[in-house]
Design a protein around this motif. Structure first.
Motif, PDB file in Angstrom:
ATOM      1  N   THR A  66       0.079 -13.388  -5.532  1.00  0.00           N
ATOM      2  CA  THR A  66       0.909 -12.396  -4.845  1.00  0.00           C
ATOM      3  C   THR A  66       0.482 -10.990  -5.225  1.00  0.00           C
ATOM      4  N   GLN A  67       0.793 -10.045  -4.347  1.00  0.00           N
ATOM      5  CA  GLN A  67       0.568  -8.635  -4.675  1.00  0.00           C
ATOM      6  C   GLN A  67       1.741  -8.051  -5.448  1.00  0.00           C
ATOM      7  N   GLY A  68       2.812  -8.797  -5.595  1.00  0.00           N
ATOM      8  CA  GLY A  68       3.899  -8.388  -6.478  1.00  0.00           C
ATOM      9  C   GLY A  68       5.053  -7.697  -5.779  1.00  0.00           C
ATOM     10  N   PHE A  69       6.176  -7.668  -6.476  1.00  0.00           N
ATOM     11  CA  PHE A  69       7.398  -7.105  -5.900  1.00  0.00           C
ATOM     12  C   PHE A  69       7.310  -5.609  -5.663  1.00  0.00           C
ATOM     13  N   GLU A  70       6.615  -4.890  -6.502  1.00  0.00           N
ATOM     14  CA  GLU A  70       6.541  -3.440  -6.301  1.00  0.00           C
ATOM     15  C   GLU A  70       5.835  -3.115  -4.990  1.00  0.00           C
ATOM     16  N   ALA A  71       4.760  -3.839  -4.688  1.00  0.00           N
ATOM     17  CA  ALA A  71       4.059  -3.635  -3.412  1.00  0.00           C
ATOM     18  C   ALA A  71       4.956  -4.025  -2.249  1.00  0.00           C
ATOM     19  N   LEU A  72       5.705  -5.110  -2.400  1.00  0.00           N
ATOM     20  CA  LEU A  72       6.610  -5.540  -1.332  1.00  0.00           C
ATOM     21  C   LEU A  72       7.714  -4.521  -1.111  1.00  0.00           C
ATOM     22  N   LEU A  73       8.339  -4.053  -2.169  1.00  0.00           N
ATOM     23  CA  LEU A  73       9.439  -3.100  -2.040  1.00  0.00           C
ATOM     24  C   LEU A  73       8.975  -1.797  -1.386  1.00  0.00           C
ATOM     25  N   ALA A  74       7.764  -1.371  -1.703  1.00  0.00           N
ATOM     26  CA  ALA A  74       7.232  -0.152  -1.082  1.00  0.00           C
ATOM     27  C   ALA A  74       7.098  -0.329   0.428  1.00  0.00           C
ATOM     28  N   LYS A  75       6.610  -1.491   0.858  1.00  0.00           N
ATOM     29  CA  LYS A  75       6.489  -1.760   2.294  1.00  0.00           C
ATOM     30  C   LYS A  75       7.857  -1.905   2.951  1.00  0.00           C
ATOM     31  N   MET A  76       8.792  -2.511   2.258  1.00  0.00           N
ATOM     32  CA  MET A  76      10.155  -2.612   2.788  1.00  0.00           C
ATOM     33  C   MET A  76      10.724  -1.228   3.057  1.00  0.00           C
ATOM     34  N   ASP A  77      10.493  -0.299   2.132  1.00  0.00           N
ATOM     35  CA  ASP A  77      10.982   1.072   2.314  1.00  0.00           C
ATOM     36  C   ASP A  77      10.347   1.720   3.541  1.00  0.00           C
ATOM     37  N   GLU A  78       9.063   1.502   3.745  1.00  0.00           N
ATOM     38  CA  GLU A  78       8.372   2.076   4.896  1.00  0.00           C
ATOM     39  C   GLU A  78       8.922   1.542   6.218  1.00  0.00           C
ATOM     40  N   GLN A  79       9.352   0.275   6.217  1.00  0.00           N
ATOM     41  CA  GLN A  79       9.731  -0.409   7.447  1.00  0.00           C
ATOM     42  C   GLN A  79      11.232  -0.416   7.714  1.00  0.00           C
TER      43      GLN A  79
END
Length: 327
Positions: A42-55
């Motif tokens: 996985t690329q990790g939760f921090e990468a996921l959360l950043a994309k969630m914020d963008e979207q």
């Protein structure tokens, strides 16, 4: 002449401003995301959360990947996706522990945005429900649901080199009853048909499971669709299934969006009509797998734009949150 050009320019600019004013900034819950890929990376939760914020995604359901790829001398380029080469796959229940280990490292504020689901179950094993119960006890109150459980899944099922797990089996029934006991919704992947049929030849298996487990809230991933599958009259079939089974919900993630919903303007309208008929039964997810650079939930905006505001909010977030008692 200059006056006419100026008027045209002003009119175009006004139309642009109006289109931006009318745009609806939807707030989403992504209810279908694999935090890990098919080799448990996985690329990790921090990468996921950043994309969630963008979207504009406030919360996300995450689960691991219940299958792992067998990588051996015949494998090509160390495949991380099940269709990358001909490698076999095997059940991998440790995936839930890997997800939970990373989740527990998040701050309490960030944990509130993530809803872990328990998904690393061999759905053909009668003992899986008992094993899942132990994991739930290991992490009391942390898992908010069960899934994505894999049943019939075209190439993935074949690559496991064993009979396809069925939702109307004794093994699946035990898992559904476990979910009802803990009031946890269950996301399942169960193909409605095969690659060489356009009829819903496997629908009865799911309907039997639904009828035998009325207390279990079942979310049918991708409306029963998968790669290269096409079912005639899909909206009619889903309509009848929802009418017959009040414990059934439909997940519109992955291929069903582009293969079926967005196929033509008429298909868009047809699906919008169905969502309006059952405004409390549909939900949205990305079905992202392990890597998040191409994370995109905004492609659903076009579908939501065809709905009234109340229905759009329910489909984008409210319906799922209600199932886990967050709304």
């Amino acid at each position: 002449m200059m006056g006419k050009k100026l008027l045209v320019a002003v009119a175009v600019w006004a139309m642009f401003l109006m289109s931006n004013v009318q745009a609806k900034p939807y707030s989403y819950v992504d209810m279908h995301l694999h935090y890990l890929n098919f080799v448990q990376e996985t690329q990790g939760f921090e990468a996921l959360l950043a994309k969630m914020d963008e979207q504009g995604v406030t919360n996300c359901v995450v689960f691991g990947m219940p299958y792992n790829i067998v990588v051996n001398e015949q494998s090509v380029n160390n495949p991380a996706y099940y269709l990358s080469d001909d490698s076999k796959v095997f059940w991998y229940p440790l995936t839930d522990i890997l997800v939970m280990d990373d989740y527990l490292k998040l701050s309490p504020v960030k944990q509130q945005r993530i809803y872990p689901f328990l998904g690393g179950a061999n759905t053909g094993n009668k003992n899986s429900a008992r094993e899942m119960e132990r994991v739930l006890q290991m992490y009391p109150g942390k898992f908010r649901g069960i899934g994505e459980l894999m049943f019939r899944h075209d190439f993935l099922t074949w690559k496991a080199a064993e009979p396809a797990p069925l939702p109307n089996s004794a093994a699946a029934d035990a898992i559904f009853k476990l979910a009802a006991k803990h009031d946890l919704p269950v996301i399942i992947h169960h193909n409605m048909t095969s690659l060489r049929s356009q009829e819903p030849i496997y629908l009865a298996e799911l309907e039997t499971a639904l009828a035998n487990n009325r207390q279990t809230k079942v979310i049918w991933a991708h409306a029963g669709q998968s790669y290269y599958l096409h079912v005639n009259n899909l909206t009619t079939i889903i309509d009848k299934a929802l009418a017959a089974h009040p414990n059934l919900y439909i997940d519109l993630s992955w291929v069903v969006l582009k293969q079926d919903i967005m196929q033509t303007p008429d298909s868009m309208k047809e699906w919008a009509k169905l969502l309006t008929l059952y405004p409390d039964r549909f939900m949205i997810g990305t079905d992202t797998v392990g890597a998040f650079e191409n994370y995109n939930i905004r492609e659903y905006d076009r579908l939501l734009d065809l709905l009234d505001d109340t229905t759009a909010r329910k489909v984008a977030r409210g319906n799922f949150l209600r199932l886990i008692h967050e709304e």
